[in-house]
Design an enzyme around this catalytic site. Structure first.
Site, short mmCIF file in Angstrom:
data_model
loop_
_atom_site.label_atom_id
_atom_site.label_comp_id
_atom_site.label_asym_id
_atom_site.label_seq_id
_atom_site.Cartn_x
_atom_site.Cartn_y
_atom_site.Cartn_z
N TYR A 58 105.29 60.27 48.97
CA TYR A 58 105.13 59.38 50.12
C TYR A 58 106.10 59.81 51.20
O TYR A 58 107.26 60.13 50.90
CB TYR A 58 105.39 57.92 49.74
CG TYR A 58 104.10 57.14 49.62
CD1 TYR A 58 103.26 57.05 50.72
CD2 TYR A 58 103.72 56.55 48.43
CE1 TYR A 58 102.05 56.37 50.62
CE2 TYR A 58 102.52 55.87 48.33
CZ TYR A 58 101.69 55.79 49.44
OH TYR A 58 100.50 55.12 49.35
N GLU A 60 105.99 58.35 54.89
CA GLU A 60 105.73 57.72 56.19
C GLU A 60 106.82 58.10 57.18
O GLU A 60 108.01 58.07 56.84
CB GLU A 60 105.68 56.20 56.07
CG GLU A 60 104.30 55.67 55.71
CD GLU A 60 104.16 55.34 54.25
OE1 GLU A 60 104.82 56.02 53.44
OE2 GLU A 60 103.42 54.40 53.93
N ASP A 204 87.52 68.34 71.86
CA ASP A 204 87.41 68.36 70.39
C ASP A 204 86.90 69.76 70.02
O ASP A 204 85.73 70.07 70.22
CB ASP A 204 86.44 67.28 69.95
CG ASP A 204 86.23 67.25 68.44
OD1 ASP A 204 86.57 68.25 67.77
OD2 ASP A 204 85.70 66.24 67.94
N THR A 230 89.42 69.79 63.52
CA THR A 230 89.57 69.76 62.07
C THR A 230 90.23 71.08 61.70
O THR A 230 90.30 72.00 62.52
CB THR A 230 88.22 69.64 61.35
OG1 THR A 230 87.35 70.65 61.86
CG2 THR A 230 87.60 68.28 61.56
N LYS A 233 87.10 74.22 59.29
CA LYS A 233 85.87 74.92 59.68
C LYS A 233 86.23 76.38 59.95
O LYS A 233 86.62 77.08 59.02
CB LYS A 233 85.23 74.22 60.88
CG LYS A 233 84.81 72.76 60.57
CD LYS A 233 84.06 72.13 61.69
CE LYS A 233 83.54 70.75 61.34
NZ LYS A 233 84.52 69.68 61.65
N ARG A 239 90.65 70.52 54.25
CA ARG A 239 89.92 69.47 54.97
C ARG A 239 90.95 68.55 55.63
O ARG A 239 91.74 67.91 54.94
CB ARG A 239 89.08 68.72 53.95
CG ARG A 239 88.00 67.84 54.48
CD ARG A 239 86.96 67.59 53.40
NE ARG A 239 86.18 68.80 53.21
CZ ARG A 239 85.16 69.18 54.01
NH1 ARG A 239 84.80 68.42 55.02
NH2 ARG A 239 84.52 70.29 53.77
N1 DSN Z 1 80.17 67.13 59.94
C1 DSN Z 1 80.75 68.10 60.83
C2 DSN Z 1 79.80 69.17 61.17
O1 DSN Z 1 79.06 69.56 60.30
O2 DSN Z 1 79.79 69.66 62.28
C3 DSN Z 1 81.33 67.49 62.02
O3 DSN Z 1 82.08 66.40 61.66
#
Ligand code: DSN
Length: 427
Positions: A58, A60, A204, A230, A233, A239
């Site tokens: 933990y 915080e 984004d 994110t 990707k 993730r």
């Molecule tokens: N689910 C993701 C995508 O496939 O683009 C975006 O959040």
């Protein structure tokens, strides 16, 4: 039995059902072709950090200011992740605690918006994202999102239309970035429109973070107040979420993420983010990014050669949008047929789609995962041919099974997670 023994028993003994599901997933990933544009294969180093004892901690707060003791090594990994994210993107500040892309976006919204405020965001059906104002998402529930989109002529972002909407609605924030848009996004132009109407900007970049980090797509960092992403990707990390911003927002943003939105950060995931950022800072990563873009162009050209319309006429990034309905096939049917051939994609609406989202006229296809395996342009041509044959054979299970065999043979030439496959294959 001593607690020491209990702690050391392998998953296979403790929980054979979960172990088997993992084995089967290793096998599925290794023997199929993963073409979902938002997916990738992380390195063993990233997996190791994710599976580390930092999951027990933990923490915080932020480095040097925690609500729990024992955080000295947590501070080390969070500081590493922050420093590397800043270096990778040339950002003034990075928050690496957001659990997901959705929470990264909420972090920005809660920092600069009040409920009811007007925001511009890209229409989901034109390639935007659920968290950019969809009426069923908290973004669309709390704020007055107005959607902009692509032009019907060339299916590229309609910047003039965006500007008109900005002048008409005087938004407090303009959200840009997309999850199903294959072309370069002119962040500088969007920031200039925002400046004209006194709006803040949030880009984004969840999908194109990799090309941006590698200098292969113009960066929004110099132009936008906030940049979210994110990390799993094109960035090929665990993730999770990431927020970059100008220094002047640092305090407010950090306070919004914790304690505003989240409790304890996922320290194991921050450790894995640090590893992924380090990997992305290496020269090989730029080569990899260039290859996913080259691969995607070749895939698009070959699919066009099979008579399929490519939305916007091509691709500048890691994804292409295939208009399967132009050949009388719905996205749903196409996705299911390809899945029977172990080719994984997702159905997707295309701009001005006449079909509902669960049916859709398009397929979204991406090259990050297959490129991570080492596949190049020759394999992309073979994959396009396999896709075309599978779509032709969509009502013929025997042909789809035969194609599945060819897919396994192709995939087998580019091994994945070999040491993790051993258990499954030896059964
Ligand atoms: N689910 C993701 C995508 O496939 O683009 C975006 O959040």
């Amino acid at each position: 039995m001593s607690s020491g023994n209990r702690m050391e028993r392998p998953l296979r003994q403790v929980d054979p059902e979960v172990a088997e599901a993992i084995d089967r997933e290793v096998n599925r990933q290794a023997t199929g072709l993963e073409l979902i544009a938002s997916e990738n294969f992380v390195s063993e180093a990233v997996l190791e950090a994710m599976g580390s004892v930092f999951t027990n901690k933990y923490a915080e707060g932020y480095p040097g200011r925690r609500y729990y003791g024992g955080c000295e090594f947590t501070d080390d990994v969070e500081r590493l992740a922050i420093a590397r994210a800043k270096e990778l993107f040339g950002a003034e500040h990075a928050n690496v605690q957001a659990h997901s892309g959705s929470q990264a976006n909420q972090g920005v919204y809660f920092t600069v918006l009040q409920p009811g405020d007007t925001v511009l965001g890209m229409d989901l059906s034109h390639g935007g994202h659920l968290t950019h104002g969809h009426p069923l998402n908290i973004s669309g529930i709390l704020y007055n999102f107005v959607a902009y989109g692509v032009s019907p002529e060339d299916e590229r972002l309609d910047y003039d239309g965006l500007e008109k909407l900005a002048i008409e609605h005087r938004p407090k924030l303009i959200v840009c970035g997309a999850s199903a848009y294959p072309r370069i996004i002119d962040f500088e132009r969007i920031a200039a429109i925002a400046a004209k109407v006194g709006a803040k900007t949030m880009a984004d970049i969840a999908h194109i973070a990799g090309p941006i980090a590698a200098g292969l797509h113009p960066s929004p960092v110099p132009h936008c107040d906030f940049v979210t992403s994110t990390t799993h990707k094109t960035l090929r990390g665990p993730r999770g979420g990431l927020i970059l911003c100008k220094k002047k927002y640092r305090k407010d943003l950090n306070r919004t993420v914790f304690p505003g939105l989240q409790g304890g950060p996922f320290v194991h995931i921050m450790a894995a983010k640090a590893v992924a950022f380090r990997e992305a800072l290496q020269p090989e990563y730029r080569v990899y990014m260039q290859q996913i873009i080259d691969n995607c162009r070749v895939l698009a050209e070959r699919l066009a050669g099979h008579g399929y319309r490519i939305v916007s006429g091509g691709t500048d990034n890691h994804m292409l949008m295939l208009d399967v309905f132009s050949r009388g096939i719905t996205g749903k049917v196409a996705e299911e047929a390809l899945e029977q051939a172990a080719i994984t994609t997702n159905k997707n609406t295309i701009p001005f789609d006449k079909n509902p989202p669960m049916v859709a006229s398009g397929l979204r296809i991406g090259t990050p995962a297959v490129t991570t395996r080492g596949m190049g342009e020759t394999e992309m041509q073979a994959i396009a041919d396999l896709i075309a044959r599978a779509l032709e054979s969509r009502e013929d299970p025997a042909s789809l099974a035969a194609i599945r065999g060819e897919v396994a043979e192709l995939a087998g030439r580019f091994p994945l997670y070999l040491s993790r496959q051993a258990a499954f294959l030896s059964e």
